[in-house]
Design a protein around this motif. Structure first.
Motif, PDB file in Angstrom:
ATOM      1  N   TYR A  24     -44.464 -17.206 -96.089  1.00  0.00           N
ATOM      2  CA  TYR A  24     -45.693 -16.715 -96.693  1.00  0.00           C
ATOM      3  C   TYR A  24     -46.248 -15.585 -95.819  1.00  0.00           C
ATOM      4  CZ  TYR A  24     -45.371 -20.910 -99.515  1.00  0.00           C
ATOM      5  OH  TYR A  24     -44.925 -21.891-100.374  1.00  0.00           O
ATOM      6  N   LEU A  25     -46.656 -14.518 -96.482  1.00  0.00           N
ATOM      7  CA  LEU A  25     -47.146 -13.329 -95.795  1.00  0.00           C
ATOM      8  C   LEU A  25     -48.575 -13.043 -96.232  1.00  0.00           C
ATOM      9  CD1 LEU A  25     -46.732 -10.640 -94.162  1.00  0.00           C
ATOM     10  CD2 LEU A  25     -45.827  -9.659 -96.289  1.00  0.00           C
ATOM     11  N   GLU A  26     -49.477 -12.921 -95.256  1.00  0.00           N
ATOM     12  CA  GLU A  26     -50.852 -12.520 -95.524  1.00  0.00           C
ATOM     13  C   GLU A  26     -51.175 -11.296 -94.675  1.00  0.00           C
ATOM     14  OE1 GLU A  26     -53.825 -15.492 -95.166  1.00  0.00           O
ATOM     15  OE2 GLU A  26     -52.757 -16.967 -96.396  1.00  0.00           O
ATOM     16  N   ILE A  27     -51.773 -10.284 -95.300  1.00  0.00           N
ATOM     17  CA  ILE A  27     -52.089  -9.053 -94.592  1.00  0.00           C
ATOM     18  C   ILE A  27     -53.534  -8.656 -94.853  1.00  0.00           C
ATOM     19  CG2 ILE A  27     -49.723  -8.183 -94.683  1.00  0.00           C
ATOM     20  CD1 ILE A  27     -50.589  -6.382 -97.000  1.00  0.00           C
ATOM     21  N   SER A  28     -54.076  -7.878 -93.932  1.00  0.00           N
ATOM     22  CA  SER A  28     -55.386  -7.263 -94.134  1.00  0.00           C
ATOM     23  C   SER A  28     -55.439  -5.961 -93.356  1.00  0.00           C
ATOM     24  CB  SER A  28     -56.510  -8.204 -93.657  1.00  0.00           C
ATOM     25  OG  SER A  28     -56.379  -8.484 -92.274  1.00  0.00           O
ATOM     26  N   GLN A  69     -52.383  -8.888-101.044  1.00  0.00           N
ATOM     27  CA  GLN A  69     -52.673  -9.335 -99.692  1.00  0.00           C
ATOM     28  C   GLN A  69     -51.935 -10.617 -99.339  1.00  0.00           C
ATOM     29  OE1 GLN A  69     -56.996  -9.475 -99.543  1.00  0.00           O
ATOM     30  NE2 GLN A  69     -57.030  -7.496 -98.481  1.00  0.00           N
ATOM     31  N   LYS A  70     -51.569 -11.397-100.330  1.00  0.00           N
ATOM     32  CA  LYS A  70     -50.789 -12.611-100.106  1.00  0.00           C
ATOM     33  C   LYS A  70     -49.500 -12.522-100.913  1.00  0.00           C
ATOM     34  CE  LYS A  70     -54.763 -15.635 -99.219  1.00  0.00           C
ATOM     35  NZ  LYS A  70     -55.445 -16.896 -99.578  1.00  0.00           N
ATOM     36  N   SER A  71     -48.376 -12.752-100.239  1.00  0.00           N
ATOM     37  CA  SER A  71     -47.067 -12.647-100.887  1.00  0.00           C
ATOM     38  C   SER A  71     -46.163 -13.759-100.382  1.00  0.00           C
ATOM     39  CB  SER A  71     -46.406 -11.290-100.583  1.00  0.00           C
ATOM     40  OG  SER A  71     -47.228 -10.218-100.956  1.00  0.00           O
ATOM     41  N   VAL A  72     -45.100 -14.008-101.149  1.00  0.00           N
ATOM     42  CA  VAL A  72     -44.068 -14.958-100.753  1.00  0.00           C
ATOM     43  C   VAL A  72     -42.772 -14.190-100.582  1.00  0.00           C
ATOM     44  CG1 VAL A  72     -42.787 -17.034-101.367  1.00  0.00           C
ATOM     45  CG2 VAL A  72     -45.197 -16.826-102.026  1.00  0.00           C
ATOM     46  N   LEU A  73     -42.135 -14.379 -99.437  1.00  0.00           N
ATOM     47  CA  LEU A  73     -40.850 -13.737 -99.167  1.00  0.00           C
ATOM     48  C   LEU A  73     -39.740 -14.758 -99.380  1.00  0.00           C
ATOM     49  CD1 LEU A  73     -41.694 -11.785 -95.882  1.00  0.00           C
ATOM     50  CD2 LEU A  73     -42.044 -11.081 -98.259  1.00  0.00           C
ATOM     51  N   PRO A  74     -38.895 -14.591-100.408  1.00  0.00           N
ATOM     52  CA  PRO A  74     -37.823 -15.554-100.685  1.00  0.00           C
ATOM     53  C   PRO A  74     -36.607 -15.275 -99.809  1.00  0.00           C
ATOM     54  CG  PRO A  74     -37.848 -13.852-102.364  1.00  0.00           C
ATOM     55  CD  PRO A  74     -38.959 -13.527-101.421  1.00  0.00           C
ATOM     56  N   THR A 124     -38.641  -4.852 -99.694  1.00  0.00           N
ATOM     57  CA  THR A 124     -39.430  -4.936-100.917  1.00  0.00           C
ATOM     58  C   THR A 124     -40.752  -4.202-100.729  1.00  0.00           C
ATOM     59  OG1 THR A 124     -40.299  -6.479-102.565  1.00  0.00           O
ATOM     60  CG2 THR A 124     -40.641  -7.070-100.268  1.00  0.00           C
ATOM     61  N   ASN A 125     -41.402  -3.894-101.816  1.00  0.00           N
ATOM     62  CA  ASN A 125     -42.749  -3.331-101.784  1.00  0.00           C
ATOM     63  C   ASN A 125     -43.774  -4.463-101.840  1.00  0.00           C
ATOM     64  OD1 ASN A 125     -42.058  -0.574-101.712  1.00  0.00           O
ATOM     65  ND2 ASN A 125     -41.680  -0.572-103.917  1.00  0.00           N
ATOM     66  N   ILE A 126     -44.877  -4.285-101.139  1.00  0.00           N
ATOM     67  CA  ILE A 126     -45.950  -5.278-101.118  1.00  0.00           C
ATOM     68  C   ILE A 126     -47.156  -4.696-101.847  1.00  0.00           C
ATOM     69  CG2 ILE A 126     -47.520  -6.607 -99.674  1.00  0.00           C
ATOM     70  CD1 ILE A 126     -44.685  -7.592 -99.517  1.00  0.00           C
ATOM     71  N   THR A 127     -47.666  -5.441-102.810  1.00  0.00           N
ATOM     72  CA  THR A 127     -48.807  -4.959-103.600  1.00  0.00           C
ATOM     73  C   THR A 127     -50.022  -5.878-103.500  1.00  0.00           C
ATOM     74  OG1 THR A 127     -47.926  -6.074-105.569  1.00  0.00           O
ATOM     75  CG2 THR A 127     -47.334  -3.753-105.240  1.00  0.00           C
ATOM     76  N   PRO A 144     -54.902  -3.819 -88.149  1.00  0.00           N
ATOM     77  CA  PRO A 144     -54.149  -4.547 -89.161  1.00  0.00           C
ATOM     78  C   PRO A 144     -53.795  -5.954 -88.693  1.00  0.00           C
ATOM     79  CG  PRO A 144     -52.783  -2.883 -88.094  1.00  0.00           C
ATOM     80  CD  PRO A 144     -54.180  -2.644 -87.653  1.00  0.00           C
ATOM     81  N   GLN A 145     -53.960  -6.889 -89.588  1.00  0.00           N
ATOM     82  CA  GLN A 145     -53.659  -8.279 -89.289  1.00  0.00           C
ATOM     83  C   GLN A 145     -52.526  -8.750 -90.194  1.00  0.00           C
ATOM     84  OE1 GLN A 145     -55.163  -9.926 -86.774  1.00  0.00           O
ATOM     85  NE2 GLN A 145     -56.388  -8.077 -86.353  1.00  0.00           N
ATOM     86  N   VAL A 146     -51.564  -9.450 -89.594  1.00  0.00           N
ATOM     87  CA  VAL A 146     -50.423  -9.957 -90.340  1.00  0.00           C
ATOM     88  C   VAL A 146     -50.207 -11.419 -89.955  1.00  0.00           C
ATOM     89  CG1 VAL A 146     -47.950  -9.765 -90.760  1.00  0.00           C
ATOM     90  CG2 VAL A 146     -49.320  -7.689 -90.456  1.00  0.00           C
ATOM     91  N   LYS A 147     -50.095 -12.261 -90.952  1.00  0.00           N
ATOM     92  CA  LYS A 147     -49.797 -13.672 -90.713  1.00  0.00           C
ATOM     93  C   LYS A 147     -48.519 -14.033 -91.448  1.00  0.00           C
ATOM     94  CE  LYS A 147     -54.622 -15.178 -90.229  1.00  0.00           C
ATOM     95  NZ  LYS A 147     -55.664 -16.101 -90.765  1.00  0.00           N
TER      96      LYS A 147
END
Length: 582
Positions: A515-519, A549-554, A544-547, A501-504
């Motif tokens: 900014y969150l990017e996952i794979s 691959q790219k999300s914004v965390l406020p 929060t739930n992540i749905t 798993p990769q997390v940026k």
């Protein structure tokens, strides 16, 4: 030999205590017994204690432990209860719920406990398709499916479906989904034909971690339950409880306590020295303390709101909130109707009031005395949810926000109780249990001992116990251990190993917008991916739930400082640090 005959409609099943299958979990500093009927931490071959710590010492802290359930019908005219204690009080039996006429023929099939080490699963993953591979028996016989022609449920023990066909095929690479570095798995039920029974099916997994570098994990055994309502009844105001017979070395010189903030009941020696008698070996100097700690309570009924975490007791009581961190899960996290219950009540049986009748047990799990009267605080006529709380309830959550105005803390010593043999009950709930539903709960049994204290060593061991409980809860909420494992089922496949798993997270440091990017998360169907943010003290500040691959965390509302992002799927956990600096 003691015989118990249980009459079940048109036939009789006669069981001897010795016929129950027994197994032990023993990968760390604890050697803990389990019995196929659901009784844990008891050596039924010798009718003696079964929670040995240190392992190999011959000294024990628990004589036996069992799961209790209590509920009633909608109009309260019918009471239901499952209150097993020991194997000489048969209220549960091995196996899943099935058609009544099949229990006898299936008794030997299910009178078993599956014991599996993580190392066996790794070996299976790497070698299942190799010539000459001999599969471990407990992997090949893993009870993933029931026989539906006998009235058993189709899906039972959890497994990883590598070939993705919906069936457990270990020859195709499928394998058991276990917790910890070693687990015991058993299934039992209470469908014995008694009018007050639930017809529930219970899947129990004991597990422990091989983590000797950490004293908390090295001295803890975890117990995870899935409880299924296989009846046609709706059970109201359901409570689930632990019945635990503490024996700190020798049984007859112990005290009992409740730690409200840590959702724990515990026992400790009444003085600094635990003697040995002819039956039980004592700990001698510096005797330990032993807890039963609630980690995950049942999911509560939906009410359409995010119930709060607050230090205002009246606000918490008025909105079904909580006042202590780590008391329960899902409160004040911005998510509606994910709240799980904390500790509802605690109670203790002394030698003089150790009743064994249905109504006495029902009263106790509901926070009453065995005779059904309210439990009052020791220094004022205030009703209390918990007994012998010492100084653990600083906000008076257990007395509905009322300060009892005590001069001394509420301990057995301060109320001049004679030491003795203690049996405790911790209950959690209440919830509505509908037909076909399941509930999930989890406990930790933590051992603490102060080997260095010169005075008041019995009380010093309580402090060690509390520190270890704090550590266990902290890591449990992070879904991690100090040795790199996580608390989810041990799941790994060659595909996952080859695709880490990769997390940026960026920018880092951030001004609050992250900014969150996952794979390589969510590789299996219907997986959940949760994103949790903790501050440096371990407090959950965002969830929060992540749905995507790219999300914004406020996260602009957070103060400057260091934070941890924990990404948790059903199979994997990833932790990343980031800094907010403006």
């Amino acid at each position: 030999m003691k015989y118990t005959c249980v009459f079940i409609f048109l036939f009789t099943v006669c069981v001897t205590n010795a016929q129950f299958y027994s197994e032990a979990i023993n990968i760390n500093n604890v050697n803990a017994k389990a019995i196929s009927s659901g009784l844990l931490f008891h050596n039924h071959n010798t009718s003696s204690s079964g929670f040995e710590v240190p392992a190999g010492s011959g000294i024990h802290t628990i004589y036996g432990y069992n799961l209790w359930i209590g509920a009633h019908s909608n109009d309260s005219s019918i009471l239901y209860g499952m209150f097993p204690r020991y194997t000489d009080s048969i209220r549960t039996r091995p196996g899943p719920v099935m058609n009544t006429g099949n229990y006898l023929s299936q008794s030997n099939v299910w009178n078993y406990i599956w014991k599996i080490d993580k190392s066996e699963i790794i070996y299976h993953i790497n070698n299942y398709n190799q010539p000459g591979y001999v599969m471990p028996v407990n992997i090949s016989t893993w009870p993933a499916h029931g026989d539906t022609s006998l009235g058993q449920a189709q899906n039972l023990a959890p497994f990883i479906d590598v070939d993705n066909d919906g069936y457990y095929n270990p020859m195709n690479g499928d394998y058991p989904a276990i917790k910890g570095d070693q687990c015991l798995f058993l299934i039992f039920n209470d469908d014995l034909g008694y009018s007050e029974n639930f017809k529930v099916e219970i899947h129990c997994m004991l597990y422990a971690f091989d983590c000797s570098i950490d004293s908390a994990f090295n001295n803890t055994v975890f117990v995870h339950y899935k409880i299924f309502n296989r009846s046609a009844n709706i059970y109201y105001k359901t409570l689930i409880g632990t019945f635990i017979d503490f024996d700190i070395g020798v049984a007859y010189d112990d005290y009992f306590g409740t730690d409200v903030q840590r959702t724990s009941i515990y026992a400790y020696n009444a003085d600094d020295y635990d003697e040995t008698n002819g039956v039980q070996q004592g700990y001698g100097n510096n005797p330990p303390a032993q807890s039963a700690t609630l980690l995950k309570g049942p999911l509560l009924d939906a009410d359409g709101i995010d119930n709060p975490y607050t230090t205002d007791v009246q606000q918490a009581l008025g909105s079904n909130g909580i006042v202590y961190p780590y008391f329960a899960q899902g409160y004040g996290d911005g998510i509606i109707d994910n709240e799980r219950a904390g500790m509802a009540y605690s109670q203790v049986f002394m030698n003089s009031n150790f009743y064994n009748y249905f109504i006495n047990n029902y009263n106790v799990i509901n926070g009453k005395t065995p005779s059904g009267t309210d439990l009052y605080h020791h220094c004022s006529p205030v009703i209390s949810k918990y007994i012998f709380t010492d100084n653990s309830d600083t906000l008076f959550y257990g007395t509905n926000g009322i300060d009892p105005n005590c001069i001394t803390s509420w301990t057995e010593y301060n109320v001049f109780n004679p030491p003795g043999d203690r049996r405790g009950v911790l209950s959690t709930g209440r919830f509505t249990f509908n037909p076909g539903e399941e509930q999930e709960i989890e406990f930790a049994f933590v051992f603490g001992r102060d080997y260095l204290a010169n005075t008041n060593a019995n009380l010093a061991s309580i402090s060690v116990l509390q520190n270890r409980i704090d550590s266990i809860k902290h890591y449990y909420y992070l879904n991690q251990t100090p040795c790199g494992n996580n608390f989810n089922y041990f799941l790994t496949t060659p595909e996952i190993e080859n695709n880490k798993p990769q997390v940026k997270l960026y920018p880092n440091p951030s001004n609050g917008i992250v900014y969150l990017e996952i794979s390589n998360f969510g590789m299996l169907p219907n997986e959940n991916l949760r994103c949790m943010v903790f501050d440096i003290s371990g407090k959950l500040v965002y969830n929060t739930n992540i749905t995507n691959q790219k999300s914004v965390l406020p996260l602009e509302f957070l103060a400057d400082g260091l934070y941890y992002v924990v990404l948790n799927s059903d199979r994997q956990t990833k932790v990343q640090k980031f800094i907010i600096s403006r």
